[in-house]
Structure formats: C-alpha cells, structure tokens
Design a protein around this motif. Sequence first.
Motif, mmCIF file in Angstrom:
data_model
loop_
_atom_site.group_PDB
_atom_site.id
_atom_site.type_symbol
_atom_site.label_atom_id
_atom_site.label_comp_id
_atom_site.label_asym_id
_atom_site.label_seq_id
_atom_site.Cartn_x
_atom_site.Cartn_y
_atom_site.Cartn_z
ATOM 1 N N CYS A 114 -4.085 -20.833 25.077
ATOM 2 C CA CYS A 114 -5.442 -21.125 24.703
ATOM 3 C C CYS A 114 -6.266 -21.106 26.125
ATOM 4 O O CYS A 114 -7.338 -20.883 26.078
ATOM 5 N N SER A 164 -8.980 -22.576 16.035
ATOM 6 C CA SER A 164 -7.474 -22.495 16.302
ATOM 7 C C SER A 164 -7.497 -22.638 17.825
ATOM 8 O O SER A 164 -7.598 -21.993 18.792
ATOM 9 N N LYS A 207 -6.892 -12.052 22.710
ATOM 10 C CA LYS A 207 -7.414 -12.592 21.187
ATOM 11 C C LYS A 207 -6.244 -12.290 20.319
ATOM 12 O O LYS A 207 -5.959 -13.083 19.595
ATOM 13 N N VAL A 208 -5.871 -10.947 20.188
ATOM 14 C CA VAL A 208 -4.775 -10.710 19.119
ATOM 15 C C VAL A 208 -3.705 -11.454 19.319
ATOM 16 O O VAL A 208 -2.843 -11.983 18.487
ATOM 17 N N GLN A 232 -3.302 -14.511 20.667
ATOM 18 C CA GLN A 232 -3.727 -15.946 20.142
ATOM 19 C C GLN A 232 -3.604 -15.902 18.687
ATOM 20 O O GLN A 232 -3.365 -16.886 17.767
ATOM 21 N N ASP A 233 -3.885 -14.849 17.727
ATOM 22 C CA ASP A 233 -4.002 -14.944 16.370
ATOM 23 C C ASP A 233 -2.726 -14.942 15.965
ATOM 24 O O ASP A 233 -2.526 -15.535 14.801
ATOM 25 N N TRP A 234 -1.897 -14.504 16.626
ATOM 26 C CA TRP A 234 -0.366 -14.482 16.120
ATOM 27 C C TRP A 234 -0.062 -16.022 16.169
ATOM 28 O O TRP A 234 1.133 -16.189 15.554
ATOM 29 N N ALA A 281 -1.658 -18.526 15.719
ATOM 30 C CA ALA A 281 -2.545 -19.560 14.909
ATOM 31 C C ALA A 281 -1.801 -20.664 14.073
ATOM 32 O O ALA A 281 -2.227 -21.897 14.051
#
Length: 506
Positions: A239, A281, A212-213, A215-217, A219
């Motif tokens: 994803c 996202s 998740k961390v 993937q946030d990068w 976004a």
Amino acid sequence: MVNKPWRIFPRPLLETVLNNHANHPRVHQSLIFHGPRGVGKTTLILERLLGDWNKGPHLTGYVDFAECIKDHHPRHGESFPWTSWSNCPKPNLSECRTKLEECLESMAYQGVKLGTISSQQIFSTLNKWHGLSTALRRIIGSNTSPKAAISEKVSKSVLWDRALFAQSARYNAKEIDGVLSLDEKVKSLSIEEASYYREAVVALRLAKEVIKVQQDWRANAIAHLNQTGGFSRSLANSCTDWPCLLLELLSMAAEIDHFQPKLVINNIEVLRNAILKDGESSVSGPMYHDSLIWRIIALGANEKTLPVIFVTSDSYYSYRAFLDFGFIDIFISRENFGWTTQEAHMHMVDDYFSNSEWRIIAEVLGPNPRHLFELYALKQSNHHSKIMGDRAMSFEDIVDSYLAYLQINYGLVPWRHPPQKNDATMRFEWAKIQLMDFLMSLVKADFGLNYMADWSLEIFEDPCAAALIEACPRADSNELSEDGSVPVATTSTRSQLSSFVAATGL
C-alpha cells in the motif's frame, strides 16, 4: 500602546538546526520536530523556513494531514483545535494517501523538468523492488489488439519499452507539456529533448499503473487481513509502494546546487489515526503509517534519503516512537518548547500588553505563543471594548472569558478563580462549568492516571491531574502509589461532589 499587527518572532537557534538538516541533499536519518500544542511549530515552518526552502535548487513538499479534518483547519475556514488531533473526527485514509501522493508526484515532475529523473531511472528503481513482467504484459494487452501476441522470451526492458509506447498513445503532447509547464519552452527544445521529457512523464504514469495492477491482485488478501485484524508487512508495504518509489527516485535525483528536494509532513499523528471507508482497498491507518515510516528509515539507513521532517504535537513521537521503530537514535529529535516567561515578556510587554496585564497572563496562562496571540486578538475585538465599558470589570475578566472559551470547547483549564464580580448568576454558571469539566476529565482518564507505564513524567501538566488535585484538597502531590497511578475514586471526593451538587442545585 497602539494596536500593532501580530508579527512572527524568529527562533534563531531552532531555525539553524532545521536549516542545517534541510540543506543536505541526502541524509541517513529523518528528523522529528515535536513540542506542545501552540508553541509555534507550524508557524515556524510556514512563515520562517518554507519560503527559503523553495528558492534556487531547493524544492520542498509540504503535506499537512490535518487538512483532511475539514472541521478543524484554517484552510477550510476553521481554527486549529487546542485538544489533540486524536480527539477530532478521524479522516479517511484515502484522503491522506492522496494528499501525500499528489505532493510527491508534483515534486517528481519537477525532477523530470530539470532532467534529473529519466525513464530509465524509473524502470531501474521499479525493477529493483517489483516483478514487472506479468503486470507489463497485462498493461500492453489492454492497450493493443489480441493479435499482437508477445513472446514469453521477451526481456523486461523490451516489455517496458512496449508498455511505454502503448501508454503514450493514451496521452497527447499538449497534456504532457502542461504537466511540465513546457508550453512556451517546448519551442526552444530540440525534438530529442522534448521526447526525453515526455517519455519520463509517461514512465512515471506507467510505474503508477504497474503498482496499481499489483495492488489489485492483493485486494482480497487485504480485505481478509482487515476482517481478521491480522498483520502482514508485505501487504502493508504494497500500500505504500507508490509514495516510497517516488521518495527513492527523488532521493537518487538529489544533487547539490542543482536539485535538492525535501519533504515536510505536518501532523503525522493524523495519518496514524486515519480510518478506512467502505470499499477502500488498503491496510488500516496505523499499519500504513508504520509501513511508511519503516521504509523511510530503511531508505535512509541503506542508501540515504532526501531530508524528511515530521512535525507533531503527539508525545508518542517524543517518548515511544524510537522504541517501536528500533533504537533511541533512529530519528533526529528536536523539540520546540516555546518561550520562557522572560522571553515572552521581552516580546510582548509594551508592544502588545502592559506590565500589569502581563503579570496576570503570566500567572494564569503562561508564555504559550498561541494563547498570547488569541488573547491579543480578543483584546482588540469589540468584545473587549464591551467588557471594559463596565467599570466593575477588569482585564482579568477578559482573561477569564478566554479561559471559559478554552474550558467549554477544549477542557484545557479545569480550575480557575471564580468571577470577581459579585453576580450570583455568573458564579452559578462558573460553578456548573467546573463540575462538568471535572466529570469529563475524570471519565476521559478512565477514573485514574498511570503515566509511568510509558516513561512519561509530565503528570502534573495534565489538566485532568490538576482538576483531581483541586477536587481533593487533602491530597498531596507526593501521595502517588508505587505504580505511578493516582487513586481518585475516594469517599472524600464523592462526599465533596455530593455536597457541591446539593449546594448548587445541579
């Protein structure tokens, strides 16, 4: 003939093929189980196979993406649509992702419970595909005081252990025991055994947090990709990282006669048509779909994967998917054609329909099991008694009522015989339905057909094609142009429609 409850009929040959595939702990290829709508694919899986695939060492995850379409699924009190799922309201991709991920997570927890998935295995698999240092430092930093600085020389394994310790502080033992259903069993376990199980559960949650961390990068990059309509395999794979990590863990943990997981994904085409909601996202539904299947193919080809079965009614997976994803043998393909007329006669006559009724059904509807089930349900209903109470009506009118239902709701039977009863109002309503259905079919076909472009040969199975032929009596089935298209916007058709409209007053 008594009112017998409908029963599920076995399909021995097809069941044997599917069982042989599912009983392997790991396989190189996924299996596509396809066939026309209503021939019993979902019924076969749910009623005949899924129970046995969850006995003993077997564990089967079942994901039906169509459940995300709440207006057209029995789980939400509705009936399956006869038309393609692509014609139904498109579901949110986030709902489809959640359904898949929750299923795989529950299977992974079962692997932890059996001791086949450990914290070290999770770390090794995650470390094989992902850079972990920065994400682990961020997770550790968010759970510790600023004074607890970590040296840059610390190895990934040490960072993993520290992150596990930091994550463990967020959960209590009862919560973790509840996930694994160890509330009663935990008393018989040693401290070391209980710690082993709990550490594996925390490790799974930590792996999810790491992904998740990361993937946030990405976004902003994903948002830009969606705005420009571009393509990026790395962003698409980011994803699908979490479900594919779980698939790899489950595949590695598979062990014959101990833990044999498998996955059934029903209505995979719904995922391909899913849409993004505002603020989500993720890459688009088609890109997510392709990434997931590509990675399942790669896992199977490189290391073997747990048996994965895709169930679909979309002809794309019958005729085009193997071209898009590599070559003709990239998947194992098995088709359910339903019953032949003789097979259906053997199962239906005397138990559900009389001989005279079956002759009408065979001529008008054919042996499609879902048609037969719905028609039998209509026959047992009060509506049947009401119609049969009118001596001028017959069983043909029961079939006619069912055809009208299909025609109005789904446009599946564009042309049928007019009502036998000499009722001007009823015939007028019938004529109106025929005209409207023809126009709808014509518009949906973009005023022409071209089946040769995708190597498909079922042109005359399309209701629209049948409607066009009926509308142009002088046309012959062999009168096709060289490119495989059927020209329909002819002067003859226009004049016929004009005359019909004038005669009926529509």
